[in-house]
Write an enzyme that holds these catalytic residues in place. Structure first.
Site, PDB file in Angstrom:
ATOM      1  N   CYS A  18     -28.871 -20.443  78.981  1.00 38.86           N
ATOM      2  CA  CYS A  18     -29.704 -20.869  78.023  1.00 38.86           C
ATOM      3  C   CYS A  18     -31.001 -20.957  78.282  1.00 38.86           C
ATOM      4  O   CYS A  18     -31.691 -20.873  77.056  1.00 38.86           O
ATOM      5  CB  CYS A  18     -29.177 -22.054  77.975  1.00 38.86           C
ATOM      6  SG  CYS A  18     -29.325 -23.309  79.568  1.00 38.86           S
ATOM      7  N   GLU A  45     -29.534 -16.765  68.584  1.00 42.52           N
ATOM      8  CA  GLU A  45     -29.310 -16.830  69.977  1.00 42.52           C
ATOM      9  C   GLU A  45     -28.184 -15.767  70.228  1.00 42.52           C
ATOM     10  O   GLU A  45     -27.009 -15.744  69.619  1.00 42.52           O
ATOM     11  CB  GLU A  45     -28.587 -18.301  70.472  1.00 42.52           C
ATOM     12  CG  GLU A  45     -28.521 -18.004  72.033  1.00 42.52           C
ATOM     13  CD  GLU A  45     -27.774 -19.369  72.527  1.00 42.52           C
ATOM     14  OE1 GLU A  45     -26.978 -20.000  71.949  1.00 42.52           O
ATOM     15  OE2 GLU A  45     -28.139 -19.975  73.720  1.00 42.52           O
ATOM     16  N   GLY A  71      -8.347 -27.058  78.952  1.00 44.09           N
ATOM     17  CA  GLY A  71      -7.771 -26.781  77.624  1.00 44.09           C
ATOM     18  C   GLY A  71      -8.890 -26.342  76.612  1.00 44.09           C
ATOM     19  O   GLY A  71     -10.134 -26.398  76.911  1.00 44.09           O
ATOM     20  N   LYS A 103     -14.001 -31.927  81.275  1.00 38.25           N
ATOM     21  CA  LYS A 103     -13.441 -30.702  80.652  1.00 38.25           C
ATOM     22  C   LYS A 103     -14.127 -29.724  80.897  1.00 38.25           C
ATOM     23  O   LYS A 103     -15.471 -29.609  80.217  1.00 38.25           O
ATOM     24  CB  LYS A 103     -13.017 -30.755  79.097  1.00 38.25           C
ATOM     25  CG  LYS A 103     -12.228 -29.577  78.728  1.00 38.25           C
ATOM     26  CD  LYS A 103     -11.960 -29.534  77.148  1.00 38.25           C
ATOM     27  CE  LYS A 103     -12.730 -28.506  76.626  1.00 38.25           C
ATOM     28  NZ  LYS A 103     -12.862 -27.053  77.229  1.00 38.25           N
ATOM     29  N   GLY A 117     -11.391 -26.296  73.246  1.00 42.23           N
ATOM     30  CA  GLY A 117     -12.292 -27.073  72.609  1.00 42.23           C
ATOM     31  C   GLY A 117     -11.727 -27.883  71.568  1.00 42.23           C
ATOM     32  O   GLY A 117     -11.754 -28.997  71.490  1.00 42.23           O
ATOM     33  N   GLU A 172     -26.942 -30.903  75.316  1.00 41.85           N
ATOM     34  CA  GLU A 172     -27.669 -29.863  75.859  1.00 41.85           C
ATOM     35  C   GLU A 172     -27.268 -28.409  75.201  1.00 41.85           C
ATOM     36  O   GLU A 172     -25.944 -27.793  75.488  1.00 41.85           O
ATOM     37  CB  GLU A 172     -27.478 -29.562  77.356  1.00 41.85           C
ATOM     38  CG  GLU A 172     -28.086 -30.825  78.077  1.00 41.85           C
ATOM     39  CD  GLU A 172     -29.697 -31.257  77.941  1.00 41.85           C
ATOM     40  OE1 GLU A 172     -30.602 -30.137  77.519  1.00 41.85           O
ATOM     41  OE2 GLU A 172     -29.978 -32.412  78.188  1.00 41.85           O
TER      42      GLU A 172
END
Ligand code: NAD
Length: 479
Positions: A282, A383, A204, A173, A206, A248
């Site tokens: 990231c 973040e 779609g 996905k 999450g 990750e």
């Protein structure tokens, strides 16, 4: 309108419950298509297709798997322009960036793992005079791959390529925010001769599609890249089912600059490591720490360079900074700029929304530099994942090391110095999965990639990824 479909068992299909979500072009702030919001039933169909493809695919020779992966890589390269345009339209990143980085790297991911699988070996141990042990590395079965929006095809293929190279079949996905290039990949896979059902792509949200994948009791491993909170949620669901997990997650990476560095190289690279892809990588060095003796000079030079960056429409050749990925994300990043002000941060440059002529509803923001009074303020700890960096001075190595490590994350760190002993001392002690010295985002695909602390669990890349996507089985034969 550009509507897309799921790719299941080698064919394109509408979602069973006929539920759809809007897909936005962030450079215009407009809906330009619809994507399936797939439910459990679609995921089940994808799973069944993967399950029935597995016995044959897992027994397919290494040479054949390698050939197909390399063919996929070549087809991505042949379609570089179409993929780059689609990625840019979906994500808001400059086309030039998609063309130089995202799409070539997606092709490299398939080529790399197509080659790596031919070199992947397992161990054998002789118990002298008694037995020989050999370790099999067997594919797991049906695995799930879930990826984020910032490097859409790049990170999607970074998971899929090793999974199928190792003989697994995949239910994947992409992010619902940037589904377009994953959709285009389906066609390429069929053309390259990937057997039906080996790769299934369901689109779609999450909370619906992603949740159905992680809850599926027979999807035995999940490789996930995304936010730390989502990673924690996935771990909670997957752990009681003993799924293998690679997570990750987010980062808040320090960029540590000592006075003895190669200044011009550091300055140019720091502009990139701060604002490439609108700061939505990231690995971006979002916390800049500068040795006090060069702090004022750096501040002046950095602001001058950043001022010269052009925020503009992603299709224009001279655009350095395109649109942020979504309205919600733009609002989130702007909120952090407001928080900085309440925390006595000084906005040295930027902080405002940009109106691009002809694209007035697009999600554009100035690159923003915030001088912070303390490393403990929220903008220095949380973040932001946008074109925002903080800067502050330091005096001593110990002091900067402490500040660098004093966040919950531990993905990457960048160090600028020409002092070898300091390089070795600091590289040993920095709490990060990746340390770059006098460079940034230089990637060799053979190296382990991943973070520690709240930045994740497990490593991707090279043989680490092939180990993740296989089960080790030891066979002990007595003499
Ligand atoms: P996100 O966590 O919101 O979404 C990532 C993916 O997970 C999407 O496909 C999403 O639909 C899916 N998802 C969301 N909820 C789910 C659920 N309940 N079950 C299953 N899947 C679910 O992250 P994002 O906003 O797309 O991406 C930004 C984040 O990704 C940042 O935190 C960034 O640091 C991180 N990131 C990390 C790396 C890395 O390698 N460590 C690389 C890129 C991005």
């Amino acid at each position: 309108m550009q509507n897309i479909q799921n790719y299941i068992n080698g064919s394109f299909q509408n979602p069973i419950q006929n539920k759809w979500i809007d897909n936005y072009n962030p450079s215009k702030g407009e809906v330009y298509g619809q994507i399936p919001n797939s439910t459990k039933e679609d995921v089940e169909n994808a799973y069944k297709a993967a399950k029935s493809a597995f016995p044959k695919w897992s027994q397919t020779s290494i040479e054949e798997r390698s050939k197909i992966l390399i063919k996929i890589s070549e087809l991505i390269e042949e379609n570089l322009d179409a993929f780059s345009q689609a990625e840019s339209k979906d994500n808001g990143k400059p086309i030039s960036l998609a063309k130089a980085v995202d799409i070539p790297r997606s092709a490299s991911n398939f080529r790399f793992f197509g080659n790596a699988i031919t070199q992947f070996a397992s161990e054998s141990h002789e118990s002298i005079g008694q037995a020989i042990n050999y370790t099999l590395r067997q594919p797991i079965g049906v695995v799930g791959c879930i990826s984020p929006w910032n490097l859409p095809l790049y990170l999607f293929t970074w998971k899929i390529a090793p999974a199928i190279a190792a003989g697994n079949c995949v239910v994947a996905k992409p992010s619902e925010v940037t589904p377009m290039t994953a959709y285009l990949l389906g066609e390429i896979c069929s053309e390259a001769g990937l057997p039906k059902g080996v790769l299934n792509i369901v689109h779609g949200l999450g909370s619906t599609t992603g949740q159905a994948i992680i809850e599926h009791k027979d999807i035995k491993a999940i490789s996930f890249t995304g936010g730390t909170a989502t990673g924690a949620h996935i771990a909670k669901i997957a752990a009681p089912m003993f799924k293998k997990l690679s997570l990750e997650l987010g980062g808040k990476n320090p960029n540590i600059i000592f006075a003895d560095c190669d200044y011009d190289d550091m300055l140019n690279t720091t502009v990139r490591s701060s604002f490439a892809n609108q700061g939505q990588i990231c690995l971006c060095g979002s916390r800049i720490f500068v040795e006090a003796s060069i702090y004022e000079k750096f501040k002046k030079d950095f602001v001058t360079k950043v001022k010269a960056l052009k925020v503009g429409h992603p299709a224009e050749a001279n655009t350095n900074i395109g649109a942020l990925v979504s309205k919600a994300h733009l609002e989130k990043v702007k909120e952090y700029i407001d928080i900085a002000k309440t925390e006595n941060g000084t906005i040295l440059y930027g902080g405002n929304k940009v109106t691009v002529e002809g694209f007035e509803n697009g999600y554009y923001l100035e690159p923003t530099i915030i001088e912070v009074p303390s490393d403990e303020c929220r903008v220095n700890q949380e973040e932001i994942f946008g074109p925002v960096v903080t800067i502050m001075p330091f005096n001593k190595e110990d002091e900067v090391l402490k500040m660098a490590n004093k966040v919950k994350y531990g993905l990457s760190a960048t160090l600028w110095t020409n002092n070898l002993k300091r390089t070795m001392r600091m590289s040993n002690q920095l709490q990060a999965g990746i340390v770059w010295v006098n460079t940034w985002m230089m990637r060799d695909l053979r190296t382990p990639f991943g973070g520690i602390k709240a930045s994740g669990v497990g490593r991707e890349g090279g043989f680490e990824a092939l180990r993740f996507f296989t089960e080790a089985k030891n066979v002990c034969i007595k003499y």
